[in-house]
Design a protein around this motif. Structure first.
Motif, PDB file in Angstrom:
ATOM      1  N   MET A 209      11.588   2.516   4.298  1.00 53.70           N
ATOM      2  CA  MET A 209      10.869   3.206   5.391  1.00 53.70           C
ATOM      3  C   MET A 209       9.360   3.218   5.125  1.00 53.70           C
ATOM      4  O   MET A 209       8.910   3.307   4.014  1.00 53.70           O
ATOM      5  CB  MET A 209      11.366   4.656   5.503  1.00 53.70           C
ATOM      6  CG  MET A 209      12.327   4.882   6.661  1.00 53.70           C
ATOM      7  SD  MET A 209      11.665   4.321   8.248  1.00 53.70           S
ATOM      8  CE  MET A 209      10.564   5.694   8.647  1.00 53.70           C
ATOM      9  N   ALA A 210       8.628   3.138   6.187  1.00 58.77           N
ATOM     10  CA  ALA A 210       7.165   3.161   6.045  1.00 58.77           C
ATOM     11  C   ALA A 210       6.598   4.344   6.812  1.00 58.77           C
ATOM     12  O   ALA A 210       7.164   4.770   7.824  1.00 58.77           O
ATOM     13  CB  ALA A 210       6.584   1.861   6.579  1.00 58.77           C
TER      14      ALA A 210
ATOM     15  N   ARG B 218      -2.418   8.564  -9.035  1.00 57.34           N
ATOM     16  CA  ARG B 218      -1.150   9.018  -8.442  1.00 57.34           C
ATOM     17  C   ARG B 218      -0.160   7.878  -8.293  1.00 57.34           C
ATOM     18  O   ARG B 218       1.045   8.045  -8.472  1.00 57.34           O
ATOM     19  CB  ARG B 218      -1.409   9.682  -7.083  1.00 57.34           C
ATOM     20  CG  ARG B 218      -2.031  11.059  -7.207  1.00 57.34           C
ATOM     21  CD  ARG B 218      -2.345  11.664  -5.867  1.00 57.34           C
ATOM     22  NE  ARG B 218      -1.147  12.084  -5.136  1.00 57.34           N
ATOM     23  CZ  ARG B 218      -1.189  12.742  -3.991  1.00 57.34           C
ATOM     24  NH1 ARG B 218      -2.344  13.059  -3.443  1.00 57.34           N
ATOM     25  NH2 ARG B 218      -0.070  13.094  -3.380  1.00 57.34           N
ATOM     26  N   VAL B 219      -0.671   6.706  -7.921  1.00 54.15           N
ATOM     27  CA  VAL B 219       0.205   5.555  -7.699  1.00 54.15           C
ATOM     28  C   VAL B 219       0.719   4.992  -9.025  1.00 54.15           C
ATOM     29  O   VAL B 219       1.867   4.576  -9.142  1.00 54.15           O
ATOM     30  CB  VAL B 219      -0.547   4.483  -6.882  1.00 54.15           C
ATOM     31  CG1 VAL B 219       0.137   3.138  -6.964  1.00 54.15           C
ATOM     32  CG2 VAL B 219      -0.680   4.940  -5.437  1.00 54.15           C
ATOM     33  N   GLU B 220      -0.139   5.012 -10.031  1.00 52.01           N
ATOM     34  CA  GLU B 220       0.241   4.509 -11.348  1.00 52.01           C
ATOM     35  C   GLU B 220       1.434   5.267 -11.915  1.00 52.01           C
ATOM     36  O   GLU B 220       2.242   4.716 -12.648  1.00 52.01           O
ATOM     37  CB  GLU B 220      -0.934   4.674 -12.313  1.00 52.01           C
ATOM     38  CG  GLU B 220      -1.337   3.395 -12.980  1.00 52.01           C
ATOM     39  CD  GLU B 220      -2.628   3.574 -13.741  1.00 52.01           C
ATOM     40  OE1 GLU B 220      -2.544   3.972 -14.911  1.00 52.01           O
ATOM     41  OE2 GLU B 220      -3.704   3.333 -13.152  1.00 52.01           O
TER      42      GLU B 220
ATOM     43  N   TYR C  60       3.892   6.181 -10.398  1.00 56.29           N
ATOM     44  CA  TYR C  60       5.133   5.749  -9.757  1.00 56.29           C
ATOM     45  C   TYR C  60       5.792   4.692 -10.619  1.00 56.29           C
ATOM     46  O   TYR C  60       5.172   3.706 -10.998  1.00 56.29           O
ATOM     47  CB  TYR C  60       4.817   5.188  -8.362  1.00 56.29           C
ATOM     48  CG  TYR C  60       5.974   4.548  -7.668  1.00 56.29           C
ATOM     49  CD1 TYR C  60       7.045   5.311  -7.217  1.00 56.29           C
ATOM     50  CD2 TYR C  60       6.012   3.168  -7.455  1.00 56.29           C
ATOM     51  CE1 TYR C  60       8.124   4.728  -6.576  1.00 56.29           C
ATOM     52  CE2 TYR C  60       7.073   2.569  -6.809  1.00 56.29           C
ATOM     53  CZ  TYR C  60       8.128   3.347  -6.373  1.00 56.29           C
ATOM     54  OH  TYR C  60       9.172   2.758  -5.737  1.00 56.29           O
ATOM     55  N   VAL C  61       7.056   4.900 -10.963  1.00 50.99           N
ATOM     56  CA  VAL C  61       7.685   3.982 -11.907  1.00 50.99           C
ATOM     57  C   VAL C  61       8.368   2.805 -11.240  1.00 50.99           C
ATOM     58  O   VAL C  61       8.702   1.826 -11.898  1.00 50.99           O
ATOM     59  CB  VAL C  61       8.693   4.691 -12.842  1.00 50.99           C
ATOM     60  CG1 VAL C  61       8.051   4.971 -14.175  1.00 50.99           C
ATOM     61  CG2 VAL C  61       9.223   5.962 -12.221  1.00 50.99           C
ATOM     62  N   GLY C  62       8.574   2.911  -9.935  1.00 54.20           N
ATOM     63  CA  GLY C  62       9.185   1.779  -9.257  1.00 54.20           C
ATOM     64  C   GLY C  62      10.686   1.845  -9.272  1.00 54.20           C
ATOM     65  O   GLY C  62      11.276   2.686  -9.942  1.00 54.20           O
ATOM     66  N   ARG C  63      11.267   0.963  -8.496  1.00 54.95           N
ATOM     67  CA  ARG C  63      12.726   0.988  -8.341  1.00 54.95           C
ATOM     68  C   ARG C  63      13.411  -0.112  -9.141  1.00 54.95           C
ATOM     69  O   ARG C  63      14.595  -0.079  -9.360  1.00 54.95           O
ATOM     70  CB  ARG C  63      13.097   0.853  -6.864  1.00 54.95           C
ATOM     71  CG  ARG C  63      12.652   2.050  -6.067  1.00 54.95           C
ATOM     72  CD  ARG C  63      13.149   1.953  -4.635  1.00 54.95           C
ATOM     73  NE  ARG C  63      12.576   3.026  -3.845  1.00 54.95           N
ATOM     74  CZ  ARG C  63      11.456   2.904  -3.142  1.00 54.95           C
ATOM     75  NH1 ARG C  63      10.825   1.745  -3.101  1.00 54.95           N
ATOM     76  NH2 ARG C  63      10.991   3.916  -2.465  1.00 54.95           N
ATOM     77  N   GLU C  64      12.627  -1.102  -9.546  1.00 57.32           N
ATOM     78  CA  GLU C  64      13.224  -2.242 -10.271  1.00 57.32           C
ATOM     79  C   GLU C  64      13.818  -1.800 -11.612  1.00 57.32           C
ATOM     80  O   GLU C  64      13.190  -1.063 -12.336  1.00 57.32           O
ATOM     81  CB  GLU C  64      12.171  -3.326 -10.533  1.00 57.32           C
ATOM     82  CG  GLU C  64      11.801  -4.124  -9.319  1.00 57.32           C
ATOM     83  CD  GLU C  64      10.650  -3.483  -8.562  1.00 57.32           C
ATOM     84  OE1 GLU C  64      10.165  -4.107  -7.620  1.00 57.32           O
ATOM     85  OE2 GLU C  64      10.251  -2.347  -8.883  1.00 57.32           O
TER      86      GLU C  64
ATOM     87  N   GLU D 164       6.202   4.364  -1.031  1.00 59.46           N
ATOM     88  CA  GLU D 164       6.459   4.052   0.384  1.00 59.46           C
ATOM     89  C   GLU D 164       5.274   3.281   0.973  1.00 59.46           C
ATOM     90  O   GLU D 164       4.117   3.546   0.626  1.00 59.46           O
ATOM     91  CB  GLU D 164       6.646   5.366   1.159  1.00 59.46           C
ATOM     92  CG  GLU D 164       7.150   5.178   2.564  1.00 59.46           C
ATOM     93  CD  GLU D 164       7.200   6.506   3.340  1.00 59.46           C
ATOM     94  OE1 GLU D 164       7.727   6.507   4.456  1.00 59.46           O
ATOM     95  OE2 GLU D 164       6.699   7.527   2.838  1.00 59.46           O
ATOM     96  N   ARG D 165       5.548   2.359   1.866  1.00 55.79           N
ATOM     97  CA  ARG D 165       4.476   1.629   2.556  1.00 55.79           C
ATOM     98  C   ARG D 165       3.893   2.469   3.678  1.00 55.79           C
ATOM     99  O   ARG D 165       4.513   3.424   4.126  1.00 55.79           O
ATOM    100  CB  ARG D 165       5.031   0.359   3.225  1.00 55.79           C
ATOM    101  CG  ARG D 165       5.510  -0.733   2.313  1.00 55.79           C
ATOM    102  CD  ARG D 165       6.252  -1.786   3.135  1.00 55.79           C
ATOM    103  NE  ARG D 165       5.438  -2.295   4.249  1.00 55.79           N
ATOM    104  CZ  ARG D 165       4.535  -3.263   4.127  1.00 55.79           C
ATOM    105  NH1 ARG D 165       4.333  -3.832   2.963  1.00 55.79           N
ATOM    106  NH2 ARG D 165       3.843  -3.672   5.171  1.00 55.79           N
TER     107      ARG D 165
ATOM    108  N   TYR E 254       1.608   0.076 -10.939  1.00 53.15           N
ATOM    109  CA  TYR E 254       1.451  -0.243  -9.526  1.00 53.15           C
ATOM    110  C   TYR E 254       0.046   0.100  -9.076  1.00 53.15           C
ATOM    111  O   TYR E 254      -0.534   1.083  -9.535  1.00 53.15           O
ATOM    112  CB  TYR E 254       2.467   0.541  -8.692  1.00 53.15           C
ATOM    113  CG  TYR E 254       3.853  -0.019  -8.809  1.00 53.15           C
ATOM    114  CD1 TYR E 254       4.289  -1.003  -7.926  1.00 53.15           C
ATOM    115  CD2 TYR E 254       4.704   0.412  -9.814  1.00 53.15           C
ATOM    116  CE1 TYR E 254       5.561  -1.544  -8.052  1.00 53.15           C
ATOM    117  CE2 TYR E 254       5.980  -0.121  -9.944  1.00 53.15           C
ATOM    118  CZ  TYR E 254       6.393  -1.104  -9.059  1.00 53.15           C
ATOM    119  OH  TYR E 254       7.641  -1.636  -9.179  1.00 53.15           O
TER     120      TYR E 254
END
Lengths: 98, 114
Positions: A1-2, A90-92, A94-98, B52-53, B87
């Motif tokens: 979702m975006a 803040r983005v860093e 994020y650990v990701g889903r992979e 999220e995008r 990221y």
């Protein structure tokens, strides 16, 4: 979702109590003002989020990916986004889903 | 604070945006406009922070790009440091924004003199 304009407006309605029309207009105007500023040649700085900068690109050689034909890519002005420190941090995290 | 449109050329800040919107939405108190702009930006940051995008037609989309782990160097000591993968936010301008910005190519832009 975006995340989309509709969701942003919904949040303004829920959180700030703007009516639906006002909320929608507010989101529209926010992005329109940014576009307008960039169109007029102004850099946009949103502290805590990032900066939208303008860059002039020179003409460079290109190729039509379908036909392989060589065609120059004309000189142009482009928008680049430079995330601010706070957003990057803040983005860093994020650990990701992979 | 002075109105910023006048004293700083070609640089638009969050408070300039708030002021410009408030002028057009004169039925809303400018405090509401300020809260709305902050709320929009917070939603955008929050979306990206949770992977999220963001997709805004005519404006562009934001997504995350992955940077694989690498060995960096401390510029002061020259020592190597292992940097983990991370990221970073990425913005791709939409068609309308690209076209509008390019329509003024060649005219003056003021770059940050810092």
């Amino acid at each position: 979702m975006a995340l989309t304009k509709a969701e942003m407006a919904e949040q303004l309605f829920d959180e700030l109590g703007l009516n639906k029309r006002e909320a929608k207009e507010m989101v529209e105007m926010f992005f329109e003002k940014i576009k307008g500023s960039l169109e007029e040649g102004g850099q946009v700085k949103l502290s805590g989020f990032g900066n939208f900068d303008l860059r002039e690109k020179k003409q460079r050689p290109g190729r039509n990916p379908k036909t392989g034909e060589e065609i120059p890519i004309s000189a142009r002005r482009v928008v680049t986004f430079r995330p601010g420190q706070k957003l990057k941090a803040r983005v860093e995290a994020y650990v990701g889903r992979e | 604070m002075l109105p910023q449109y006048l004293d700083r050329e070609n640089e638009v800040t969050k408070s300039d945006l708030i002021e410009a919107i408030a002028k057009q939405q004169s039925h809303l108190p400018s405090r509401d406009v300020e809260l709305a702009v902050k709320c929009i930006l917070e939603q955008m940051s929050q979306a990206l922070a949770s992977g999220e995008r963001i997709e805004i037609r005519g404006f562009g989309s934001f997504s995350l790009h992955y940077r694989p782990p690498r060995t960096g160097r401390n510029p002061k000591t020259g020592e190597s440091v292992a940097l983990s993968g991370k990221y970073v936010p990425h913005f791709k301008p939409g068609k309308e924004l690209r076209e509008r910005v390019n329509s003024n190519a060649g005219r003056e832009i003021q770059t940050d003199s810092k």
